[in-house]
Structures are given as C-alpha cells and as structure tokens.
Scaffold this motif. Structure first.
Motif, PDB file in Angstrom:
ATOM      1  N   GLU A 133       0.827  -1.219   0.000  1.00  8.48           N
ATOM      2  CA  GLU A 133       0.000   0.000   0.000  1.00  8.48           C
ATOM      3  C   GLU A 133       0.858   1.264   0.000  1.00  8.48           C
ATOM      4  O   GLU A 133       1.706   1.451   0.864  1.00  8.48           O
ATOM      5  CB  GLU A 133      -0.922   0.019   1.219  1.00  8.48           C
ATOM      6  CG  GLU A 133      -1.848   1.218   1.224  1.00  8.48           C
ATOM      7  CD  GLU A 133      -2.848   1.208   2.360  1.00  8.48           C
ATOM      8  OE1 GLU A 133      -3.820   1.977   2.304  1.00  8.48           O
ATOM      9  OE2 GLU A 133      -2.644   0.425   3.321  1.00  8.48           O
ATOM     10  N   PRO A 134       0.661   2.152  -0.961  1.00 11.97           N
ATOM     11  CA  PRO A 134       1.399   3.416  -0.989  1.00 11.97           C
ATOM     12  C   PRO A 134       0.975   4.330   0.161  1.00 11.97           C
ATOM     13  O   PRO A 134      -0.137   4.232   0.675  1.00 11.97           O
ATOM     14  CB  PRO A 134       0.996   4.033  -2.343  1.00 11.97           C
ATOM     15  CG  PRO A 134       0.389   2.917  -3.131  1.00 11.97           C
ATOM     16  CD  PRO A 134      -0.213   1.987  -2.129  1.00 11.97           C
ATOM     17  N   GLU A 135       1.891   5.226   0.558  1.00 12.81           N
ATOM     18  CA  GLU A 135       1.572   6.164   1.634  1.00 12.81           C
ATOM     19  C   GLU A 135       0.352   7.007   1.285  1.00 12.81           C
ATOM     20  O   GLU A 135      -0.470   7.328   2.155  1.00 12.81           O
ATOM     21  CB  GLU A 135       2.765   7.087   1.914  1.00 12.81           C
ATOM     22  CG  GLU A 135       3.814   6.525   2.848  1.00 12.81           C
ATOM     23  CD  GLU A 135       4.809   5.612   2.129  1.00 12.81           C
ATOM     24  OE1 GLU A 135       4.624   5.374   0.909  1.00 12.81           O
ATOM     25  OE2 GLU A 135       5.758   5.147   2.782  1.00 12.81           O
ATOM     26  N   THR A 136       0.199   7.365   0.022  1.00  9.03           N
ATOM     27  CA  THR A 136      -0.948   8.161  -0.386  1.00  9.03           C
ATOM     28  C   THR A 136      -2.248   7.451  -0.041  1.00  9.03           C
ATOM     29  O   THR A 136      -3.200   8.081   0.456  1.00  9.03           O
ATOM     30  CB  THR A 136      -0.899   8.440  -1.908  1.00  9.03           C
ATOM     31  OG1 THR A 136       0.301   9.146  -2.217  1.00  9.03           O
ATOM     32  CG2 THR A 136      -2.098   9.260  -2.351  1.00  9.03           C
ATOM     33  N   SER A 137      -2.312   6.167  -0.283  1.00 10.66           N
ATOM     34  CA  SER A 137      -3.502   5.386   0.046  1.00 10.66           C
ATOM     35  C   SER A 137      -3.737   5.350   1.552  1.00 10.66           C
ATOM     36  O   SER A 137      -4.870   5.509   2.025  1.00 10.66           O
ATOM     37  CB  SER A 137      -3.364   3.963  -0.491  1.00 10.66           C
ATOM     38  OG  SER A 137      -4.438   3.146  -0.057  1.00 10.66           O
ATOM     39  N   LYS A 138      -2.679   5.139   2.316  1.00 12.86           N
ATOM     40  CA  LYS A 138      -2.820   5.089   3.780  1.00 12.86           C
ATOM     41  C   LYS A 138      -3.372   6.400   4.321  1.00 12.86           C
ATOM     42  O   LYS A 138      -4.269   6.416   5.173  1.00 12.86           O
ATOM     43  CB  LYS A 138      -1.465   4.788   4.428  1.00 12.86           C
ATOM     44  CG  LYS A 138      -0.902   3.412   4.126  1.00 12.86           C
ATOM     45  CD  LYS A 138       0.483   3.249   4.740  1.00 12.86           C
ATOM     46  CE  LYS A 138       1.101   1.909   4.385  1.00 12.86           C
ATOM     47  NZ  LYS A 138       2.476   1.774   4.932  1.00 12.86           N
ATOM     48  N   LEU A 139      -2.843   7.518   3.805  1.00 13.83           N
ATOM     49  CA  LEU A 139      -3.291   8.825   4.269  1.00 13.83           C
ATOM     50  C   LEU A 139      -4.745   9.083   3.876  1.00 13.83           C
ATOM     51  O   LEU A 139      -5.544   9.583   4.684  1.00 13.83           O
ATOM     52  CB  LEU A 139      -2.387   9.914   3.690  1.00 13.83           C
ATOM     53  CG  LEU A 139      -0.958   9.953   4.237  1.00 13.83           C
ATOM     54  CD1 LEU A 139      -0.061  10.797   3.333  1.00 13.83           C
ATOM     55  CD2 LEU A 139      -0.930  10.499   5.662  1.00 13.83           C
ATOM     56  N   LEU A 140      -5.093   8.742   2.648  1.00  9.63           N
ATOM     57  CA  LEU A 140      -6.467   8.954   2.188  1.00  9.63           C
ATOM     58  C   LEU A 140      -7.453   8.098   2.978  1.00  9.63           C
ATOM     59  O   LEU A 140      -8.533   8.564   3.356  1.00  9.63           O
ATOM     60  CB  LEU A 140      -6.582   8.629   0.700  1.00  9.63           C
ATOM     61  CG  LEU A 140      -6.498   9.786  -0.293  1.00  9.63           C
ATOM     62  CD1 LEU A 140      -6.615   9.263  -1.717  1.00  9.63           C
ATOM     63  CD2 LEU A 140      -7.565  10.837  -0.031  1.00  9.63           C
ATOM     64  N   ARG A 141      -7.095   6.830   3.200  1.00 12.39           N
ATOM     65  CA  ARG A 141      -7.998   5.952   3.957  1.00 12.39           C
ATOM     66  C   ARG A 141      -8.182   6.461   5.374  1.00 12.39           C
ATOM     67  O   ARG A 141      -9.297   6.459   5.908  1.00 12.39           O
ATOM     68  CB  ARG A 141      -7.456   4.515   3.981  1.00 12.39           C
ATOM     69  CG  ARG A 141      -7.628   3.758   2.687  1.00 12.39           C
ATOM     70  CD  ARG A 141      -7.509   2.248   2.881  1.00 12.39           C
ATOM     71  NE  ARG A 141      -6.258   1.825   3.502  1.00 12.39           N
ATOM     72  CZ  ARG A 141      -6.149   1.416   4.763  1.00 12.39           C
ATOM     73  NH1 ARG A 141      -7.230   1.364   5.546  1.00 12.39           N
ATOM     74  NH2 ARG A 141      -4.975   1.044   5.238  1.00 12.39           N
TER      75      ARG A 141
END
Length: 348
Positions: free
Chosen positions: A132-140
């Motif tokens: 999982e990319p950091e962008t996905s983690k932050l958005l979730r």
C-alpha cells in the motif's frame, strides 16, 4: 494546439480582488499544526524535497480561511488533513507518466471505496501496488474519520467529484505528453474537474453538518453559482502559480493557452485572466440572484453554503497571495514576478 512558452523574463502581477471579506478560524494555526504532524507521520518515506514543499505549503492555513465557519474544530482538522493529501497528489501528478497517473487514480478511488482495509484486488480488475502506498494510507485514514459525520448524499457527491478530479489529472498528463491543449472554452469546463475544487466545495456541507437535497444541487442557477466560484479560484491560481509551474515545464493551464489563441505576450495573457476573474465574480452574483426558494429550512442551509463559497473565494485568494508555493522567496518584488529558471524537479 501546441503549447507556447513565454520568452519574457518577468510580468506585473495584475490586480485580482474578491468582493467578499476573508475570515480566519480562531484556532486555525493550532489545528493546522496538528494536521501537519499527522501528514509528516504518514510520509516518512517521501524525499526531503517533497517533505519540504509540503511544509512550505501551509495547507492548514488555507483550510482555516475557507472553512472558517466549521461547526467544530474536529471537522476543520479532518479537512486540513485532506488538503495536505490533496496538494501532495496534485504535485505528484505533475511528474507522472500516463500509466503512473492512472495508477494514482485507481489507488485514490480504492482508498475511498475501502477506507477500513487496503484492497489489492479491485472490482474493475485493474492492478494496483501490492504494498500500500503512503498516499492510500493517508487517504484511507482521512476518509475513515470523515464519513463518521458526513451525510450519505454528501459522501456520494464527494466520491464522484474526487473521481472526476483524478481522471482530470490523467487527462492533464496526456495533454502534457502530447504537448497540446484544447480551446479555452473546453479547457475551462475541463478545469472545473481537474483542479479538484469540486470535492473541496463538498466539504463545505461536511463542515456545516448539512446535506443539500438533489433539488438544490441539480438546479441550473445553483450549478452556475458553483461554476463561477470554481472558475474564479482556478483562474487566479493559474496566474499566481504560473512562475513555479513554467519553471518545472508544467504549463497545462490558461496562461500559455491565451498566449497562443489570442497571440498575446505573457503580460497580456495574465491581464486577460484578471478580466476573466472579474467576469466570474459578476456571474456568481447573477447566479446567486437567480436562485429560487426551496422553503425556509432548505434556504437556510443554502445560504450557509453560499457563505462558504464566498469564504472559499476570498480565503483562497488571501492564502495564495502569501503562499511560498506560488511565490518563492525573492521571486516577487513591488508586484513584479521574475520568472524562475527552468529546472528538473522529481518528487517521490
């Protein structure tokens, strides 16, 4: 249409004003600082240049201007978090290939569709990174907290408009790769999606704890109101961001387009955009006057939302004028913007 690059070395920043007063949330600085810490904690793999640019951005201050009437601090904090991710994605998209932009789009929509757990197998059959990319983690993380208090109809509109935004970023990537732009009318319609302003407007409803019914959001005058506010913000941003964007070779916006279509020099193009900003404000007033009444309770929510649009127009202008994102130190003096040299910038 081939993109035109200015050979001028500077331009005079035109006078762009907003008739609505800018206000700032009384706890804005503290809330913005907390949001910055949250973002930094989730982006420790980012390159130093990327982290520095986010720190200089001060997205939380933008939120404190535009959503200064949020009904509680926790909602403003969540909006600050989204803006940090929003600008991170916007910067990333400027340097991606078409396939990479498509992956970023899939990752973003996957995060909104599955906020509680990262999915690697998408219903569409598209492939996204196994890790999982950091962008996905932050958005979730943002979305999981946001949907607790966001009305269902607002959630639907927000996801729809984020989808239009990320697809718009894909289209911008294609235009850059083809070294071409559409005509100005088509561009402005496309720009309403690609800037990501529409999902930001959806967050006004979240900030106020309201849900506008479809009879309002589908009304032609209401749509014209949103488009006028969107155009105003997009257009002045094209003027203010031109210097930094041309230095990175990213010139997919209205300045070079107007230079090409109307055979204008750089100063003539930015002056014309200033005129278009004034026309957008006039259109906003006309659309506001044309709104029907939907009854006392709905009209009250609509009035609150319109106040939020006005705050967004004035607040984003105030923030943009003072942002190092648009005006790095030494790049503007006495209203004269000195063009930065072309450079290669890579963010990871």
């Amino acid at each position: 249409m081939s993109i035109q690059i200015s050979t001028q070395s500077s331009f005079l920043l035109p006078q762009i004003s907003c008739p609505f007063p800018a206000s700032y949330h009384p706890n804005g600085d503290a809330i913005a600082a907390a949001a910055d810490k949250w973002f930094e904690g989730g982006c420790y793999h980012f390159a130093e240049a990327r982290r520095r640019r986010i720190n200089e951005l001060k997205a939380g201050r933008l939120a404190a201007y535009c959503w200064n009437r949020a009904i509680d601090d926790s909602r403003l904090r969540i909006i600050c978090d989204f803006l940090n991710v929003f600008f991170h994605m916007d910067d990333l998209s400027d340097h991606l290939s078409m396939s990479e932009a498509a992956t970023l789009s899939e990752v973003a929509m996957n995060a909104l569709a599955s906020p509680h757990a990262y999915r690697t197998a998408l219903p569409s059959g598209s492939k996204i990174p196994e890790v999982e990319p950091e962008t996905s983690k932050l958005l979730r993380d943002f979305w999981e907290r946001c949907i607790v208090d966001m009305a269902p109809g607002v959630q639907t509109r927000f996801c729809k408009n984020v989808d239009a935004w990320v697809k718009g970023m894909e289209m911008e990537c294609q235009l850059r790769n083809n070294d071409s732009l559409p005509d100005i009318t088509s561009y402005l319609a496309f720009r309403r999606d690609s800037t990501g302003i529409r999902p930001c407007f959806d967050l006004l409803e979240y900030a106020f704890g309201i849900e506008l019914p479809d009879v309002v959001t589908n009304d032609p005058a209401f749509t014209a109101l949103l488009n006028s506010a969107n155009d105003f913000i997009s257009l002045f941003n094209d003027v203010f961001s031109y210097n930094v964007e041309q230095s990175r070779g990213d010139i997919c916006h209205s300045v070079p387009m107007l230079m090409k279509i109307h055979n204008l020099d750089l100063q003539g193009a930015v002056d014309r955009i200033a005129d278009m900003c004034r026309e957008s404000v006039e259109s906003f007033h006309a659309a506001k006057a044309a709104l029907p009444s939907w009854g006392t309770e709905i009209d009250k929510d609509v009035a609150m939302y319109i106040q939020g649009l006005e705050d967004s127009m004035s607040g984003s202008l105030e923030w943009s004028l003072s942002s190092e994102r648009n005006f790095p130190t030494g790049s503007i003096k006495d209203g004269v913007v000195t063009l930065l040299p072309r450079q290669t910038v890579v963010y990871t």
